[in-house]
Design an enzyme around this catalytic site. Structure first.
Site, PDB file in Angstrom:
ATOM      1  N   LYS A 189      34.707  33.509  35.154  1.00 22.43           N
ATOM      2  CA  LYS A 189      34.042  34.681  34.541  1.00 22.43           C
ATOM      3  C   LYS A 189      32.947  34.222  33.567  1.00 22.43           C
ATOM      4  CE  LYS A 189      38.305  37.216  35.183  1.00 22.43           C
ATOM      5  NZ  LYS A 189      39.056  38.413  34.891  1.00 22.43           N
ATOM      6  N   HIS A 217      34.245  41.877  42.874  1.00 20.47           N
ATOM      7  CA  HIS A 217      35.288  41.785  41.844  1.00 20.47           C
ATOM      8  C   HIS A 217      35.370  43.122  41.108  1.00 20.47           C
ATOM      9  CE1 HIS A 217      37.481  40.555  38.263  1.00 20.47           C
ATOM     10  NE2 HIS A 217      37.883  39.507  38.965  1.00 20.47           N
ATOM     11  N   GLY A 267      44.034  40.180  33.926  1.00 16.81           N
ATOM     12  CA  GLY A 267      43.849  39.875  32.509  1.00 16.81           C
ATOM     13  C   GLY A 267      44.783  40.644  31.593  1.00 16.81           C
ATOM     14  N   SER A 321      46.792  37.992  36.805  1.00 15.57           N
ATOM     15  CA  SER A 321      47.730  37.322  35.890  1.00 15.57           C
ATOM     16  C   SER A 321      48.629  36.299  36.590  1.00 15.57           C
ATOM     17  CB  SER A 321      48.573  38.345  35.123  1.00 15.57           C
ATOM     18  OG  SER A 321      47.732  39.174  34.331  1.00 15.57           O
TER      19      SER A 321
HETATM   20  C1  PEP Z   1      40.472  37.716  38.130  1.00 13.79           C
HETATM   21  O1  PEP Z   1      39.693  38.186  37.331  1.00 13.79           O
HETATM   22  O2  PEP Z   1      40.083  37.476  39.281  1.00 13.79           O
HETATM   23  C2  PEP Z   1      41.843  37.468  37.695  1.00 13.79           C
HETATM   24  C3  PEP Z   1      42.791  37.441  38.589  1.00 13.79           C
HETATM   25  O3  PEP Z   1      42.041  37.315  36.333  1.00 13.79           O
HETATM   26  P1  PEP Z   1      43.446  36.955  35.607  1.00 13.79           P
HETATM   27  O4  PEP Z   1      44.063  35.804  36.352  1.00 13.79           O
HETATM   28  O5  PEP Z   1      43.047  36.569  34.214  1.00 13.79           O
HETATM   29  O6  PEP Z   1      44.283  38.174  35.661  1.00 13.79           O
END
Ligand code: PEP
Length: 255
Positions: free
Chosen positions: A12, A96, A174, A214
């Site tokens: 990101k 995304h 997230g 996550s």
């Molecule tokens: C993502 O943004 O693709 C993602 C899965 O983030 P996180 O692992 O932080 O949930």
């Protein structure tokens, strides 16, 4: 197993070029020779070139987090597929949920990007997933179907094997909330069934479907053991080499 697992890091809007170089070097030192799992890092645009040079000769692949579908022109702030290719990127994350939510990207626009990426030999990591409100109203499968079919319109059978799908429930990104293995596997199997309808069984069995939301070393083994979960798209836990490397090891153990 017909599908090699893929562990992909979505950094990101994090890391300067110097910080990105440090992380890339740590990842290459730890898992740069791994061959039984595909590994992908997707730094911000500003670090693609330097990261690409550091990845040369390793098995870790480079991807971008977005691109524009036009080849060139008056699109201030945008980056084309050929620009990405010149950095040695071979993958690009498209659709995304953060792009859909904050930058109003819709399925038609994402479809144009998917087609442009494939035309330029970039493998799209196509993200689909429902919001919490959509899940609670029972619309999960409908939402995923609309997003998947919309984004893959016009993709040929030959191109389809280059596509990676990432199922990312928006409510799990997230937030620390992870889909249960049953919730994730149900949607992954549904996505596979849609791919069978679109491209036929032989091709659908080759397309990798990643889980994102996550994912971390503690929950990865159970998720990665599911029949239709072929890896992970990882945000937070990809920003630090120790957790990212542990996820690669979890994928190797799960195959
Ligand atoms: C993502 O943004 O693709 C993602 C899965 O983030 P996180 O692992 O932080 O949930």
């Amino acid at each position: 197993m017909i599908r090699k697992k893929l562990i992909a890091g979505n950094w990101k809007m994090n890391k300067t070029s110097a910080d990105a170089s440090t992380l890339v070097q740590e990842i290459v030192a730890e898992v740069g020779r791994v061959t039984d799992v595909d590994i992908l890092v997707c730094p911000p645009f500003t670090s693609l070139e330097s990261a690409g040079k550091l990845l040369e000769g390793s098995n870790v692949k480079l991807g971008a987090q977005n691109m524009h579908h036009e080849a060139s022109g008056a699109y201030t702030g945008e980056i084309s597929a050929s620009m990405l290719r010149s950095t040695f990127a071979t993958y690009v994350i498209l659709g995304h949920s953060e792009r859909r939510t904050y930058f109003a990207e819709n399925d038609k626009f994402i479809n144009q990007k998917v087609l442009a990426a494939l035309k330029n030999q970039l493998k799209p990591v196509l993200c689909v997933g429902e919001t919490l409100a959509e899940r609670e109203s029972g619309a999960t499968l409908k939402v995923v179907q609309t997003q998947l079919e919309g984004a893959l319109e016009g993709v040929s059978k030959e191109q389809a094997t280059s596509v990676v799908v990432a199922y990312e429930p928006v409510w799990a990104i997230g937030t620390g909330k992870v889909a249960t293995t049953e919730q994730a596997q149900e949607v992954h199997a549904f996505i596979r069934s849609l791919l069978v309808k679109l491209f036929g069984d032989a091709i659908a069995q080759k397309v990798r479907i990643l889980y994102g939301g996550s994912m971390k070393p503690s929950n990865a083994p159970e998720l990665l053991a599911q029949k239709d979960i072929d890896g992970g798209l990882i945000g937070g836990a990809s920003l630090e080499s120790r957790s990212f490397v542990e996820l690669v090891k979890a994928a190797a153990a799960a195959k």
